[in-house]
Design an enzyme around this catalytic site. Sequence first.
Site, PDB file in Angstrom:
ATOM      1  N   HIS A 467       0.835  -1.207   0.000  1.00  0.00           N
ATOM      2  CA  HIS A 467       0.000   0.000   0.000  1.00  0.00           C
ATOM      3  C   HIS A 467       0.875   1.264   0.000  1.00  0.00           C
ATOM      4  CE1 HIS A 467      -3.679   2.316   1.182  1.00  0.00           C
ATOM      5  NE2 HIS A 467      -2.761   3.137   1.639  1.00  0.00           N
ATOM      6  N   GLU A 468       1.776   1.331   0.959  1.00  0.00           N
ATOM      7  CA  GLU A 468       2.614   2.540   1.058  1.00  0.00           C
ATOM      8  C   GLU A 468       3.515   2.671  -0.169  1.00  0.00           C
ATOM      9  OE1 GLU A 468       1.658   4.618   3.042  1.00  0.00           O
ATOM     10  OE2 GLU A 468       0.494   3.286   4.336  1.00  0.00           O
ATOM     11  N   HIS A 471       1.672   4.371  -2.923  1.00  0.00           N
ATOM     12  CA  HIS A 471       1.750   5.834  -2.790  1.00  0.00           C
ATOM     13  C   HIS A 471       3.107   6.333  -3.275  1.00  0.00           C
ATOM     14  CE1 HIS A 471      -1.966   6.685  -0.721  1.00  0.00           C
ATOM     15  NE2 HIS A 471      -1.688   5.940   0.324  1.00  0.00           N
ATOM     16  N   HIS A 474       3.367   6.692  -6.930  1.00  0.00           N
ATOM     17  CA  HIS A 474       2.655   7.903  -7.349  1.00  0.00           C
ATOM     18  C   HIS A 474       3.597   9.110  -7.235  1.00  0.00           C
ATOM     19  CE1 HIS A 474      -1.600   9.957  -7.029  1.00  0.00           C
ATOM     20  NE2 HIS A 474      -1.074  10.100  -8.217  1.00  0.00           N
TER      21      HIS A 474
HETATM   22 ZN   LIG Z   1      -2.989   5.203   1.869  1.00  0.00          ZN
END
Ligand SMILES: [Zn+2]
Length: 676
Positions: A467-468, A471, A474
Amino acid sequence: MNPLLENFNTPFETAPFHLINNEHFLPAIQASIEMAREDIKTIKENSHPDFLNTIVALENSGEKLSRAASLFFNLNAAETNEEIQRLAKEISPLLSAHSNDVLLDEDLFKQVKEVYDRKDQLNLSTEESTLLDKTYKSFIRNGSLLDEAGKKKLRDIDQQLSMLGLQFGENVLKETNNYELIISEEKDLAGLPEGVVEAASQVAEEKGKKGKWVFTLAFPSYIPFMTYASNRDLRKKLFIAYNTKACKGDQLDNQEIIKKILQLKNQRAKLLGYDNFASFVLEERMAADGAQVLSFLNELLEKARPKAKAEMAELADFARKKDQLDDLQKWDVSYYAEKLKMKKYQVDDELLKPYFELNRTIEGVFATAKKLYGISFKENPQIPVYHPEVKAYEVNDERGNHLAVLYADFFPRPGKRNGAWMTIYRGQKRTGNKEQRPHVSIVCNFTKPTKTKPSLLTFNEVTTLFHEFGHALHGMLADGNFESLSGTNVYWDFVELPSQIFENWCYEKECLDLFAKHYQTGEPIPEFLIERIKKAANFHQGYQTVRQISLGLLDMAYHTADPDKIEDVFAFEKEIMKPTELLEPVAGTMMSASFSHIFQGGYAAGYYSYKWAEVLDADAFELFLEKGIFDKETAYSFRDNILAMGGKEHPDVLYKKFRGRSPKPDALIKRAGLLV
Ligand SMILES: [Zn+2]
């Protein structure tokens, strides 16, 4: 000499952590606020304001300030101490005063407006036009178009709102801290794991009740008790205590505060020309308006409710057979759910952990990113770090060009806050022909290796890491001209798409085969375990979905309703929650009075985002499932249309470019097993 004010003479101009001491922060922030003021002054000296000398100049103003501030606050989260915490109390007001000074500067606004009013003649690119809109709106959403009386009223409302939000939170905190469930007989601890009992005995000792056990309404105490304690009466007692926080009619009651908050938010929105507070918030969201959010939530509710009902019927049946329980109540759900889940899937952390050794898992994350986007990672010990445990990587793109710096900080320390997050030390932007590449960091709290045992992650930790890292991608793949529109600077209900979609890879055999190998034998994770992980992840998805929807509906109802019509908070909540109730409502309990997300935190008219982002990630990942999870064309399209674009364009447009159509909830419904 203050290293924060000098040019950074480090690889890739990374933060010179080795030179920075606590005493540097305050003077650097003060000096760089001065510099930022000078920047604004220079902008205002332009007699012919245009896009470049006003909007772009404003975007690029205060560069030193934003670097120093992000460095300081990143450290306050990941490696703090009492001195930094004290400094934060001094620095935060300076920064908010400065940003207020800018947004309330009437001459500056006039100049921005002059450019904005000529927007059609300026021949701007989409990205430039987005920046102009965003800049202009940041002023008017703060009241710049109002007359003096209106401006005064707005300040007054904001001040009252911030006080009421604080008071709301304080009441919830006091209610949480005031309560204790004291257990003096060992038999009442039945079912609880050893570690939980130990913690409760420690709490008792701290509270001067040595020899007993104390449970509280704090999460680490409340959740395990509701999940494992077999004493049903005590579960009921603790459940009711938890769900009657701040609504008992005493001085800690939040109901009047809720009404006042809603009145003020509505007034604020109306003053600025919006129908209600939800319209004000949703103007800067992917979701168009309250009506779209409501129909989104209701459509999902229709799909999830039958499944949720079936799950509760199965659970009731299980409880009946197990303990002759005839009336499953809300305080029974976690308890029986845990047992049913174990019976059905037998997935437990101890079984999975040997396959997820931390270093191998990180290599797996890197390998996944490489297969998708061609990027590579190389540790660079030359890059200064703020703690010996932190690793710094140089990241290159597929052509071998420098893409980003990535810091990875994985283990808990006394100075690190809980949880996991991604943050940036420096964003990506382009000025003239000079490109600034980003410095990104992921911070987690994973189990540390010992002398004899490496760090083995729970599956939950594995998905957190993915998940991290989503990010981080991105941030790292950002490709824009303006920092405030680059990387993760996107609308709130869009920012979790890159992170949540990346989690999907850890459920796929093709991806797990890259790294999920037993740390002692090297044997790959068996397929039956992958199947069980998937099934267990869907356990009670109907119930969880309905629960999240009920909170989203309640939030949206509060922020679209006429606040004068909300006389009785109990009755209002009951009415809104009715279509989402799966078990008998418990008299006297209430969600609203402790719904800090919306009455204290920033989730007002935004709670739906959790489900919204899930719809997006499932729908987007479906394309990867169709084309192959490592299909280059799909990956590059996701990179070019979503990750690289940041906030340059409306997320609706970006999403359609990637998916060829608007998002549909079908993939989420399928993935979560909501079809009955
Ligand atoms: Zn998040």
